[in-house]
Design a protein around this motif. Structure first.
Motif, PDB file in Angstrom:
ATOM      1  N   LEU A  13     -16.844  -9.748  31.343  1.00  0.00           N
ATOM      2  CA  LEU A  13     -16.257 -10.916  30.678  1.00  0.00           C
ATOM      3  C   LEU A  13     -14.815 -10.988  31.179  1.00  0.00           C
ATOM      4  O   LEU A  13     -14.039 -10.049  30.964  1.00  0.00           O
ATOM      5  N   ASP A  24     -22.048  -5.802  30.453  1.00  0.00           N
ATOM      6  CA  ASP A  24     -21.152  -4.654  30.602  1.00  0.00           C
ATOM      7  C   ASP A  24     -20.674  -4.591  32.043  1.00  0.00           C
ATOM      8  O   ASP A  24     -21.465  -4.740  32.980  1.00  0.00           O
ATOM      9  N   ASP A  30     -14.244   0.495  19.169  1.00  0.00           N
ATOM     10  CA  ASP A  30     -12.968   0.917  19.747  1.00  0.00           C
ATOM     11  C   ASP A  30     -12.082  -0.263  20.146  1.00  0.00           C
ATOM     12  O   ASP A  30     -10.872  -0.098  20.312  1.00  0.00           O
ATOM     13  N   MET A  41     -17.130   6.490  16.693  1.00  0.00           N
ATOM     14  CA  MET A  41     -18.344   5.742  17.023  1.00  0.00           C
ATOM     15  C   MET A  41     -19.076   5.305  15.755  1.00  0.00           C
ATOM     16  O   MET A  41     -19.587   4.188  15.664  1.00  0.00           O
ATOM     17  N   THR A  97     -10.985  -6.561  26.688  1.00  0.00           N
ATOM     18  CA  THR A  97     -10.596  -7.865  27.241  1.00  0.00           C
ATOM     19  C   THR A  97     -10.522  -8.903  26.113  1.00  0.00           C
ATOM     20  O   THR A  97      -9.654  -9.781  26.118  1.00  0.00           O
ATOM     21  N   GLY A 127     -14.862  13.095  13.764  1.00  0.00           N
ATOM     22  CA  GLY A 127     -15.968  12.517  14.539  1.00  0.00           C
ATOM     23  C   GLY A 127     -16.437  11.170  14.017  1.00  0.00           C
ATOM     24  O   GLY A 127     -17.631  10.888  13.977  1.00  0.00           O
ATOM     25  N   GLN A 140     -23.467  11.158  23.194  1.00  0.00           N
ATOM     26  CA  GLN A 140     -23.355   9.693  23.229  1.00  0.00           C
ATOM     27  C   GLN A 140     -24.226   9.098  24.337  1.00  0.00           C
ATOM     28  O   GLN A 140     -24.767   8.012  24.194  1.00  0.00           O
TER      29      GLN A 140
HETATM   30  C1  LIG Z   1     -13.894  12.988  24.454  1.00  0.00           C
HETATM   31  C2  LIG Z   1     -14.311  12.083  23.383  1.00  0.00           C
HETATM   32  C3  LIG Z   1     -14.924  12.611  22.266  1.00  0.00           C
HETATM   33  C4  LIG Z   1     -15.303  11.785  21.229  1.00  0.00           C
HETATM   34  N1  LIG Z   1     -15.930  12.325  20.155  1.00  0.00           N
HETATM   35  C5  LIG Z   1     -16.360  11.514  19.151  1.00  0.00           C
HETATM   36  C6  LIG Z   1     -17.146  12.018  18.050  1.00  0.00           C
HETATM   37  O1  LIG Z   1     -17.457  13.204  17.974  1.00  0.00           O
HETATM   38  N2  LIG Z   1     -17.554  11.125  17.102  1.00  0.00           N
HETATM   39  C7  LIG Z   1     -17.256   9.798  17.175  1.00  0.00           C
HETATM   40  O2  LIG Z   1     -17.685   9.031  16.280  1.00  0.00           O
HETATM   41  N3  LIG Z   1     -16.539   9.295  18.198  1.00  0.00           N
HETATM   42  C8  LIG Z   1     -16.095  10.116  19.196  1.00  0.00           C
HETATM   43  N4  LIG Z   1     -15.448   9.600  20.277  1.00  0.00           N
HETATM   44  C9  LIG Z   1     -15.155   8.178  20.307  1.00  0.00           C
HETATM   45  C10 LIG Z   1     -16.347   7.397  20.823  1.00  0.00           C
HETATM   46  O3  LIG Z   1     -16.710   7.799  22.121  1.00  0.00           O
HETATM   47  C11 LIG Z   1     -15.974   5.947  20.796  1.00  0.00           C
HETATM   48  O4  LIG Z   1     -15.546   5.642  19.474  1.00  0.00           O
HETATM   49  C12 LIG Z   1     -17.160   5.077  21.163  1.00  0.00           C
HETATM   50  O5  LIG Z   1     -17.513   5.218  22.510  1.00  0.00           O
HETATM   51  C13 LIG Z   1     -16.783   3.624  20.938  1.00  0.00           C
HETATM   52  O6  LIG Z   1     -17.846   2.833  21.255  1.00  0.00           O
HETATM   53  P1  LIG Z   1     -17.614   1.323  21.679  1.00  0.00           P
HETATM   54  O7  LIG Z   1     -18.978   0.801  21.945  1.00  0.00           O
HETATM   55  O8  LIG Z   1     -16.740   0.663  20.698  1.00  0.00           O
HETATM   56  O9  LIG Z   1     -16.749   1.384  23.022  1.00  0.00           O
HETATM   57  P2  LIG Z   1     -17.054   2.072  24.410  1.00  0.00           P
HETATM   58  O10 LIG Z   1     -17.983   3.213  24.268  1.00  0.00           O
HETATM   59  O11 LIG Z   1     -15.748   2.311  25.033  1.00  0.00           O
HETATM   60  O12 LIG Z   1     -17.836   0.950  25.202  1.00  0.00           O
HETATM   61  C14 LIG Z   1     -17.182  -0.211  25.661  1.00  0.00           C
HETATM   62  C15 LIG Z   1     -18.013  -0.801  26.802  1.00  0.00           C
HETATM   63  O13 LIG Z   1     -17.437  -2.052  27.143  1.00  0.00           O
HETATM   64  C16 LIG Z   1     -17.463  -2.199  28.545  1.00  0.00           C
HETATM   65  N5  LIG Z   1     -16.427  -3.181  28.901  1.00  0.00           N
HETATM   66  C17 LIG Z   1     -15.099  -3.053  28.808  1.00  0.00           C
HETATM   67  N6  LIG Z   1     -14.483  -4.205  29.139  1.00  0.00           N
HETATM   68  C18 LIG Z   1     -15.463  -5.085  29.458  1.00  0.00           C
HETATM   69  C19 LIG Z   1     -15.467  -6.447  29.873  1.00  0.00           C
HETATM   70  N7  LIG Z   1     -14.332  -7.136  30.026  1.00  0.00           N
HETATM   71  N8  LIG Z   1     -16.651  -7.046  30.133  1.00  0.00           N
HETATM   72  C20 LIG Z   1     -17.812  -6.345  29.971  1.00  0.00           C
HETATM   73  N9  LIG Z   1     -17.868  -5.062  29.578  1.00  0.00           N
HETATM   74  C21 LIG Z   1     -16.702  -4.442  29.311  1.00  0.00           C
HETATM   75  C22 LIG Z   1     -17.220  -0.804  29.066  1.00  0.00           C
HETATM   76  O14 LIG Z   1     -17.717  -0.652  30.385  1.00  0.00           O
HETATM   77  C23 LIG Z   1     -17.988   0.048  28.056  1.00  0.00           C
HETATM   78  O15 LIG Z   1     -19.316   0.298  28.468  1.00  0.00           O
HETATM   79  C24 LIG Z   1     -15.057  10.399  21.326  1.00  0.00           C
HETATM   80  C25 LIG Z   1     -14.462   9.875  22.472  1.00  0.00           C
HETATM   81  C26 LIG Z   1     -14.114  10.680  23.492  1.00  0.00           C
HETATM   82  C27 LIG Z   1     -13.482  10.106  24.736  1.00  0.00           C
END
Ligand SMILES: Cc1cc2nc3c(=O)[nH]c(=O)nc-3n(C[C@H](O)[C@H](O)[C@H](O)COP(=O)(O)OP(=O)(O)OC[C@H]3O[C@@H](n4cnc5c(N)ncnc54)[C@H](O)[C@@H]3O)c2cc1C
Length: 491
Positions: A128, A34, A286, A299, A166, A296, A104
Motif C-alpha cells: 500500500l 503485504d 503494532d 501480538m 504506512t 508478551g 509467531q
Molecule cells: C523479538 C520480538 C519478540 C516479541 N515477543 C512477543 C511476545 O512474546 N508476545 C507478543 O504478544 N508480542 C511479541 N512481540 C511483538 C509481536 O511480534 C508484534 O506485536 C506483532 O508482530 C504485531 O503484529 P502486527 O500484525 O501488528 O504487525 P507485524 O507483525 O509487524 O506485521 C505487519 C505486516 O505489514 C506489512 N507491511 C508493512 N507496511 C506495509 C505496506 N505499506 N503495505 C503492505 N504491507 C505492509 C509487513 O511486511 C508485515 O508483514 C515480539 C516482537 C519481537 C520483535
C-alpha cells in the motif's frame, strides 16, 4: 482477488491475518496485501494468552493453533538458585488456564492457511503506497513488485502494517512515546538445564534480567538487557558465546544454549497513537501500539483489536448497525492500549533496576506479595488479559447490579453458544424475552434462552467479542430494546 473490496487490509502479520479471517468468517469481502515476499520465519511473539485463545475459540478455530504449540503452566522469578515468586497460570480465570507457547511464524502459518480455505489469498509483494479518504470510500494505491500500480476503492481501510505503518503515516498520526535507553539481546535455540520445562523462567541479577520462554521441545527464547544505550545507538547481534556467558552469570548453574536459529540485538520502543481511527481508516496492532515484550502482550493486544473491529465493521457493512457503532472502536482499544503499555512498562522497569538497594527492596516486596494467592491470581489474570473490559465504553449500558453475574462492560466468562452470535449480539435471559428481542432485531441479535436458573433473573446482551454490552433485570427489557434501537441502522 482483484477489484474493489469492502475492506482493504494493509499488512498480513498476525493482526491483519486475524482480521481477514474474522471478516471472511462473517462473509465480508476483503483484500489483504503485504509488501513482503513471504511470511516471517522468526519466532517473534511466542505467547498466545488465555483471552486471545477464548476469542479464537468462540470463532471456532482455537484448536487450529494447539497442535503447533505447547501449554506453559506458570512463570517463575528467581535470583540464581533462589525462587523469588511463582505465578501459576492455572489460576487464570479462563477455560484456557495456561499460555499457549507458539512461534509467531506458526501462528501466521495457521492463520494464512485457514484464510486460504475461506478463499482469500494474501497478496504478497504488494505494498500500500498511498490512500485518500474520499468520505464515501477510501481510494488506495497498491504498488506491486515490478512497480506496476493499481488504484482501487474500498469502503474501509485497516492499517495492520506494523510499527512503521504506512497507514499511520498517511493519517499523519504521531506515534507518541520513546525508545528505552538500553540495549537488549535475544537468542532462539536449544537450551538445557531449565526446570520445570513448561514454565517461563525469569532471572533477576544485579546486572539485569535474563528471561527464558519455552517454544517447543527443548527450544527456548532467551532475552536479556545489556548496557545503557544512547539515542540512535545500535549494537551488533550477540554471538552464542556471549549468550552462554550471560546465562552462566545471571541464571542458575548448568543452563546452556546450543544451535541457535536466531541471534539479535534490539531496542525497546514504547509508543502509541492517540486515536485508532479517522473517517474510514483504522489502525490495529503494532501500527497503533508498541511496547516492551515483558508480559508478551503485543501480538495478543493487536489480535484483540482485530476481533473488536471485525464484528463492528460487519454489522455496519451489512447495513444492520449505524456507522456510529465504529466510533466505539478507538476509545475502547486506546484504553486497553494505554493499560498494556503501562503494565509492560512497569514490568520492564522492575526488571531493569540497577541500584542494588532498590533491587533488594524489589525482591523482598515481590517475594512477600506473591505469597498471597489473591495477588498471584491478579497477576495471572493480568498476564492472560482476562481483566480487560470496557466499563467506560459508549457501548456499555449501565443498569446497576442485577445478579452476581458479569456487569455491563465485563467479559462474559462462558463460551458463546455454538452458532450463536457470530457477528450478532447474543441475548441471554428468560426464553420469552430473548426470543422477542431476536424477533424485533433479527439483524442484530440471536436468542440464547437461559437454562441455568441462576441467570434467569437477568437479561444480558453479549457482544460478539464476548463482553457484556447490556445487563439488566427482565423488567428492564425496554432499556435493552432502546440499547439495540440506538445501534440499529435506519436503512
Ligand atoms: C523479538 C520480538 C519478540 C516479541 N515477543 C512477543 C511476545 O512474546 N508476545 C507478543 O504478544 N508480542 C511479541 N512481540 C511483538 C509481536 O511480534 C508484534 O506485536 C506483532 O508482530 C504485531 O503484529 P502486527 O500484525 O501488528 O504487525 P507485524 O507483525 O509487524 O506485521 C505487519 C505486516 O505489514 C506489512 N507491511 C508493512 N507496511 C506495509 C505496506 N505499506 N503495505 C503492505 N504491507 C505492509 C509487513 O511486511 C508485515 O508483514 C515480539 C516482537 C519481537 C520483535
Amino acid at each position: 482477488m482483484a477489484g474493489n473490496p469492502k475492506v482493504l487490509i494493509s499488512g498480513a502479520g498476525p493482526v491483519g491475518l486475524t482480521l481477514a479471517n474474522e471478516l471472511a468468517r462473517h462473509g465480508i469481502s476483503a483484500r489483504i496485501v503485504d509488501r513482503s515476499t513471504a511470511r516471517t520465519d522468526k519466532s517473534k511473539a511466542l505467547v498466545m494468552w488465555s483471552r486471545t485463545l477464548e476469542l479464537f475459540d468462540d470463532a471456532g478455530y482455537a484448536k487450529d493453533f494447539m497442535s503447533s504449540g505447547m501449554p506453559a503452566h506458570g512463570a517463575q522469578i528467581s535470583t540464581g538458585r533462589q525462587v523469588v515468586a511463582r505465578v501459576p497460570f492455572d489460576l487464570i480465570d479462563s477455560r484456557f488456564a495456561y499460555a499457549l507457547m507458539i512461534a509467531q511464524s506458526e501462528t501466521e502459518r495457521v492463520l494464512e492457511e485457514r484464510l486460504a480455505t475461506a478463499g482469500v489469498t494474501v497478496e504478497r509483494d504488494v505494498e500500500l503506497t498511498s490512500f485518500v479518504d474520499k468520505g464515501v470510500c477510501v481510494e488506495a494505491v497498491l504498488t506491486k513488485a515490478g512497480g506496476q500500480r493499481e488504484t482501487l476503492e474500498a469502503d474501509w481501510l485497516v492499517g495492520c502494517d506494523g510499527a512503521h505503518s504506512t497507514v499511520r503515516h498517511g493519517l499523519g498520526f504521531a506515534f507518541e512515546g520513546s525508545t528505552l535507553q538500553s540495549h537488549w539481546a535475544l537468542a532462539d535455540g536449544h537450551v538445557t538445564g531449565l526446570d520445570p520445562a513448561d514454565h517461563l523462567h525469569i532471572f533477576w541479577h544485579r546486572d539485569g534480567i535474563l528471561a527464558f520462554f519455552p517454544i517447543v521441545g527443548d527450544r527456548w527464547r532467551v532475552i536479556a538487557n545489556l548496557g545503557a544505550a544512547k539515542d540512535g545507538e545500535t549494537r551488533p547481534d550477540p554471538t552464542l558465546e556471549e549468550i552462554n556467558a550471560l546465562m552462566a552469570r545471571r541464571g542458575s548453574p548448568g543452563i546452556v544454549m546450543s544451535d541457535p536459529v536466531w541471534l539479535a540485538a534490539f531496542r525497546i520502543n514504547e509508543r502509541k497513537v492517540r486515536d485508532y481511527s479517522r473517517g474510514r481508516v483504522f489502525l490495529a496492532g503494532d501500527a497503533a501500539h508498541i511496547h516492551s515484550p515483558a508480559g508478551g502482550q503485543g501480538m495478543n493486544t493487536g489480535m484483540q483489536d482485530a476481533f473488536n473491529l471485525a464484528w463492528k465493521l460487519t454489522l455496519v457493512i451489512e447495513g444492520a448497525a449505524t456507522p456510529s457503532l465504529l466510533d466505539s472502536y478507538s476509545p475502547e482499544r486506546t484504553a486497553v492500549g494505554d493499560r498494556v503499555l503501562k503494565n509492560a512498562g512497569r514490568l520492564t522497569e522492575a526488571a531493569m533496576l540497577r541500584n542494588p538497594l532498590l533491587q533488594d527492596l524489589r525482591n523482598t516486596i515481590v517475594r512477600f506479595a506473591a505469597g498471597f494467592p489473591q495477588v498471584q491470581h491478579r497477576m495471572a489474570d493480568q498476564l492472560g488479559e482476562m481483566d480487560i473490559g470496557y466499563p467506560d465504553s459508549p457501548l456499555t449500558a449501565r443498569n446497576g447490579q442485577v445478579d452476581n453475574g458479569p456487569k455491563a462492560g465485563e467479559r462474559w466468562p462462558y463460551r458463546l453458544p455454538d452458532g450463536a452470535g457470530g457477528y450478532r449480539f447474543t441475548a441471554v435471559g428468560p426464553a420469552g424475552l430473548v426470543a422477542d428481542l431476536a424477533a424485533k432485531f433479527p439483524r442484530l441479535v440471536v436468542a440464547a434462552p437461559t437454562r441455568d436458573p441462576a441467570h434467569a433473573t437477568a437479561l444480558r446482551l453479549i457482544r460478539p467479542d464476548g463482553y457484556v454490552g447490556f445487563a439488566g433485570a427482565p423488567k428492564d427489557v425496554g432499556r435493552a430494546e432502546a440499547y439495540l434501537a440506538a445501534l440499529a441502522s435506519e436503512a
